[in-house]
Design a protein around this motif. Structure first.
Motif, PDB file in Angstrom:
ATOM      1  N   MET A  93      19.287 112.958-108.564  1.00  0.00           N
ATOM      2  CA  MET A  93      18.725 114.081-107.779  1.00  0.00           C
ATOM      3  C   MET A  93      17.901 114.980-108.697  1.00  0.00           C
ATOM      4  O   MET A  93      18.394 115.980-109.189  1.00  0.00           O
ATOM      5  CB  MET A  93      19.854 114.918-107.177  1.00  0.00           C
ATOM      6  CG  MET A  93      20.403 114.468-105.832  1.00  0.00           C
ATOM      7  SD  MET A  93      19.242 114.484-104.439  1.00  0.00           S
ATOM      8  CE  MET A  93      18.717 116.201-104.386  1.00  0.00           C
ATOM      9  N   ALA A  95      15.089 116.410-107.572  1.00  0.00           N
ATOM     10  CA  ALA A  95      14.282 117.300-106.725  1.00  0.00           C
ATOM     11  C   ALA A  95      14.728 118.754-106.833  1.00  0.00           C
ATOM     12  O   ALA A  95      15.911 119.045-107.005  1.00  0.00           O
ATOM     13  CB  ALA A  95      14.356 116.850-105.269  1.00  0.00           C
ATOM     14  N   ASP A  99      17.196 126.356-101.594  1.00  0.00           N
ATOM     15  CA  ASP A  99      18.555 126.706-101.188  1.00  0.00           C
ATOM     16  C   ASP A  99      18.580 127.335 -99.799  1.00  0.00           C
ATOM     17  O   ASP A  99      19.594 127.270 -99.108  1.00  0.00           O
ATOM     18  CB  ASP A  99      19.175 127.679-102.192  1.00  0.00           C
ATOM     19  CG  ASP A  99      19.472 126.994-103.520  1.00  0.00           C
ATOM     20  OD1 ASP A  99      19.931 125.827-103.484  1.00  0.00           O
ATOM     21  OD2 ASP A  99      19.230 127.598-104.579  1.00  0.00           O
ATOM     22  N   PRO A 126      21.554 122.591 -96.637  1.00  0.00           N
ATOM     23  CA  PRO A 126      22.640 121.770 -97.178  1.00  0.00           C
ATOM     24  C   PRO A 126      22.460 121.575 -98.678  1.00  0.00           C
ATOM     25  O   PRO A 126      21.326 121.519 -99.163  1.00  0.00           O
ATOM     26  CB  PRO A 126      22.490 120.431 -96.438  1.00  0.00           C
ATOM     27  CG  PRO A 126      21.102 120.419 -95.903  1.00  0.00           C
ATOM     28  CD  PRO A 126      20.704 121.851 -95.686  1.00  0.00           C
ATOM     29  N   ILE A 128      22.404 118.948-101.010  1.00  0.00           N
ATOM     30  CA  ILE A 128      22.277 117.490-100.843  1.00  0.00           C
ATOM     31  C   ILE A 128      23.145 116.750-101.852  1.00  0.00           C
ATOM     32  O   ILE A 128      23.869 115.813-101.511  1.00  0.00           O
ATOM     33  CB  ILE A 128      20.794 117.061-100.980  1.00  0.00           C
ATOM     34  CG1 ILE A 128      19.938 117.794 -99.943  1.00  0.00           C
ATOM     35  CG2 ILE A 128      20.657 115.551-100.841  1.00  0.00           C
ATOM     36  CD1 ILE A 128      18.435 117.649-100.147  1.00  0.00           C
ATOM     37  N   LEU A 129      23.093 117.196-103.100  1.00  0.00           N
ATOM     38  CA  LEU A 129      23.859 116.552-104.174  1.00  0.00           C
ATOM     39  C   LEU A 129      25.358 116.609-103.881  1.00  0.00           C
ATOM     40  O   LEU A 129      26.062 115.592-103.966  1.00  0.00           O
ATOM     41  CB  LEU A 129      23.526 117.243-105.500  1.00  0.00           C
ATOM     42  CG  LEU A 129      24.255 116.797-106.755  1.00  0.00           C
ATOM     43  CD1 LEU A 129      24.050 115.303-107.014  1.00  0.00           C
ATOM     44  CD2 LEU A 129      23.779 117.615-107.957  1.00  0.00           C
ATOM     45  N   PHE A 149      20.839 117.573-111.656  1.00  0.00           N
ATOM     46  CA  PHE A 149      20.108 118.369-112.634  1.00  0.00           C
ATOM     47  C   PHE A 149      20.486 119.840-112.474  1.00  0.00           C
ATOM     48  O   PHE A 149      20.790 120.278-111.371  1.00  0.00           O
ATOM     49  CB  PHE A 149      18.591 118.219-112.429  1.00  0.00           C
ATOM     50  CG  PHE A 149      18.014 117.058-113.185  1.00  0.00           C
ATOM     51  CD1 PHE A 149      18.317 115.761-112.829  1.00  0.00           C
ATOM     52  CD2 PHE A 149      17.182 117.278-114.270  1.00  0.00           C
ATOM     53  CE1 PHE A 149      17.801 114.684-113.543  1.00  0.00           C
ATOM     54  CE2 PHE A 149      16.655 116.205-114.984  1.00  0.00           C
ATOM     55  CZ  PHE A 149      16.962 114.905-114.628  1.00  0.00           C
ATOM     56  N   LYS A 163      29.313 123.756-112.634  1.00  0.00           N
ATOM     57  CA  LYS A 163      28.390 123.189-111.643  1.00  0.00           C
ATOM     58  C   LYS A 163      28.647 121.702-111.453  1.00  0.00           C
ATOM     59  O   LYS A 163      28.670 121.203-110.335  1.00  0.00           O
ATOM     60  CB  LYS A 163      26.940 123.446-112.063  1.00  0.00           C
ATOM     61  CG  LYS A 163      25.931 122.935-111.062  1.00  0.00           C
ATOM     62  CD  LYS A 163      24.529 123.440-111.321  1.00  0.00           C
ATOM     63  CE  LYS A 163      24.391 124.908-111.020  1.00  0.00           C
ATOM     64  NZ  LYS A 163      23.009 125.391-111.055  1.00  0.00           N
ATOM     65  N   LYS A 167      29.612 120.196-107.861  1.00  0.00           N
ATOM     66  CA  LYS A 167      28.736 119.241-107.178  1.00  0.00           C
ATOM     67  C   LYS A 167      29.384 117.863-107.059  1.00  0.00           C
ATOM     68  O   LYS A 167      28.926 117.034-106.289  1.00  0.00           O
ATOM     69  CB  LYS A 167      27.414 119.110-107.930  1.00  0.00           C
ATOM     70  CG  LYS A 167      26.672 120.422-108.123  1.00  0.00           C
ATOM     71  CD  LYS A 167      25.628 120.636-107.066  1.00  0.00           C
ATOM     72  CE  LYS A 167      24.824 121.896-107.367  1.00  0.00           C
ATOM     73  NZ  LYS A 167      23.809 122.127-106.332  1.00  0.00           N
TER      74      LYS A 167
HETATM   75  O1  C5P Z   1      22.732 124.538-107.593  1.00  0.00           O
HETATM   76  P1  C5P Z   1      21.484 124.085-108.285  1.00  0.00           P
HETATM   77  O2  C5P Z   1      20.252 124.259-107.459  1.00  0.00           O
HETATM   78  O3  C5P Z   1      21.324 124.592-109.682  1.00  0.00           O
HETATM   79  O4  C5P Z   1      21.726 122.519-108.458  1.00  0.00           O
HETATM   80  C1  C5P Z   1      20.726 121.671-108.921  1.00  0.00           C
HETATM   81  C2  C5P Z   1      21.048 120.247-108.542  1.00  0.00           C
HETATM   82  O5  C5P Z   1      21.502 120.185-107.197  1.00  0.00           O
HETATM   83  C3  C5P Z   1      19.828 119.367-108.615  1.00  0.00           C
HETATM   84  O6  C5P Z   1      20.226 118.039-108.899  1.00  0.00           O
HETATM   85  C4  C5P Z   1      19.264 119.480-107.200  1.00  0.00           C
HETATM   86  O7  C5P Z   1      18.490 118.361-106.862  1.00  0.00           O
HETATM   87  C5  C5P Z   1      20.532 119.570-106.373  1.00  0.00           C
HETATM   88  N1  C5P Z   1      20.438 120.385-105.151  1.00  0.00           N
HETATM   89  C6  C5P Z   1      20.644 119.790-103.921  1.00  0.00           C
HETATM   90  N2  C5P Z   1      20.604 120.523-102.767  1.00  0.00           N
HETATM   91  C7  C5P Z   1      20.399 121.860-102.814  1.00  0.00           C
HETATM   92  C8  C5P Z   1      20.210 122.497-104.067  1.00  0.00           C
HETATM   93  C9  C5P Z   1      20.230 121.729-105.200  1.00  0.00           C
HETATM   94  O8  C5P Z   1      20.863 118.573-103.891  1.00  0.00           O
HETATM   95  N3  C5P Z   1      20.363 122.551-101.675  1.00  0.00           N
END
Ligand code: C5P
Length: 223
Positions: A93, A95, A99, A126, A128-129, A149, A163, A167
């Motif tokens: 992930m 991307a 948020d 959501p 996604i990760l 990431f 984190k 996650k």
């Molecule tokens: O919480 P944060 O944005 O720092 O987390 C970063 C990681 O979570 C990245 O891998 C990003 O692709 C993923 N992410 C996600 N969905 C979100 C926010 C971040 O999958 N809404």
């Protein structure tokens, strides 16, 4: 480092930055170019993997040999990633996901009518990760390796460890952004944290080099 093969493996990668529409012509977005995700796609193809790249709003040429799924918003990306996840051995992930999104998308262009600027009410997208990790825990495959990431302006290993746990992923790539680093910059400096306790520092090299290090760490975790 060793270039472990991914022959016969399926690698699912997200890249770019999501856009959340305010009206038919405006959106909330970010500066992500998608270059890190495309570097992963090229590197995974070179290792023999079947590669799907879910790309949000990138202007890069499609990587040769990869299937590219184009999305716009975080919710589009969530649906595309969840649809592809069951068959993936490795998920990366990269991307930059918004948020928050506007609660409403206006049907017509928002007008400047002499009144006060309109407030923009936001609601949460959501994660996604986190959702992909949850999906794996509930439905497998158990051996799937998930990589996230963390782009921070003030990186801290402690915060990154939390984190990683929050996650539910296996590897978390911590990097510094802002002040010419991160988004759009030619190279970067990282630490790859592993859920099993490891920490691999990666010196300031190219995004291609980071992709190689991370794919080797991921491949080593596949049985
Ligand atoms: O919480 P944060 O944005 O720092 O987390 C970063 C990681 O979570 C990245 O891998 C990003 O692709 C993923 N992410 C996600 N969905 C979100 C926010 C971040 O999958 N809404």
């Amino acid at each position: 480092e060793e270039s472990l093969s991914l022959a016969g493996r399926t690698v699912l990668i997200s890249a770019g930055g999501t856009r959340e529409e305010l009206d038919p012509v405006r959106f909330l977005g970010n500066w992500s170019t998608g270059r890190q995700g495309y570097a992963f796609a090229r590197a995974a193809v070179a290792r023999g993997a079947v590669v799907t790249l879910v790309a949000a709003n990138t202007e890069l040429p499609d990587p040769a040999g990869a299937k590219v799924v184009r999305v716009v918003s975080a919710r589009d990306m969530d649906a595309a990633m969840l649809a592809e996840a069951p068959g993936a051995d490795v998920i990366v992930m990269t991307a930059a996901v918004a948020d928050f999104r506007p609660v409403v998308r206006a049907e017509a262009k928002i007008k400047k009518d002499g009144a006060l600027p309109p407030p923009i009410e936001l609601t949460e997208n959501p994660d996604i990760l986190a959702g992909l990790s949850r999906r794996r825990a509930e439905r497998g495959p158990a051996g799937q390796v998930i990589v996230g990431f963390a782009a921070e302006t003030d990186p801290s290993l402690d915060a990154a460890r939390s984190k990683l746990a929050r996650k539910g992923c296996d590897l978390l790539v911590l990097n510094r952004v802002g002040d010419g680093e991160g988004f759009g910059a030619a190279d970067n400096e990282w630490v790859v944290l592993a859920a099993d306790g490891g920490a691999t520092p990666v010196p300031r090299r190219s995004k291609d080099a980071l992709a190689e290090v991370v794919l080797s760490l991921a491949a080593a975790r596949l049985s």
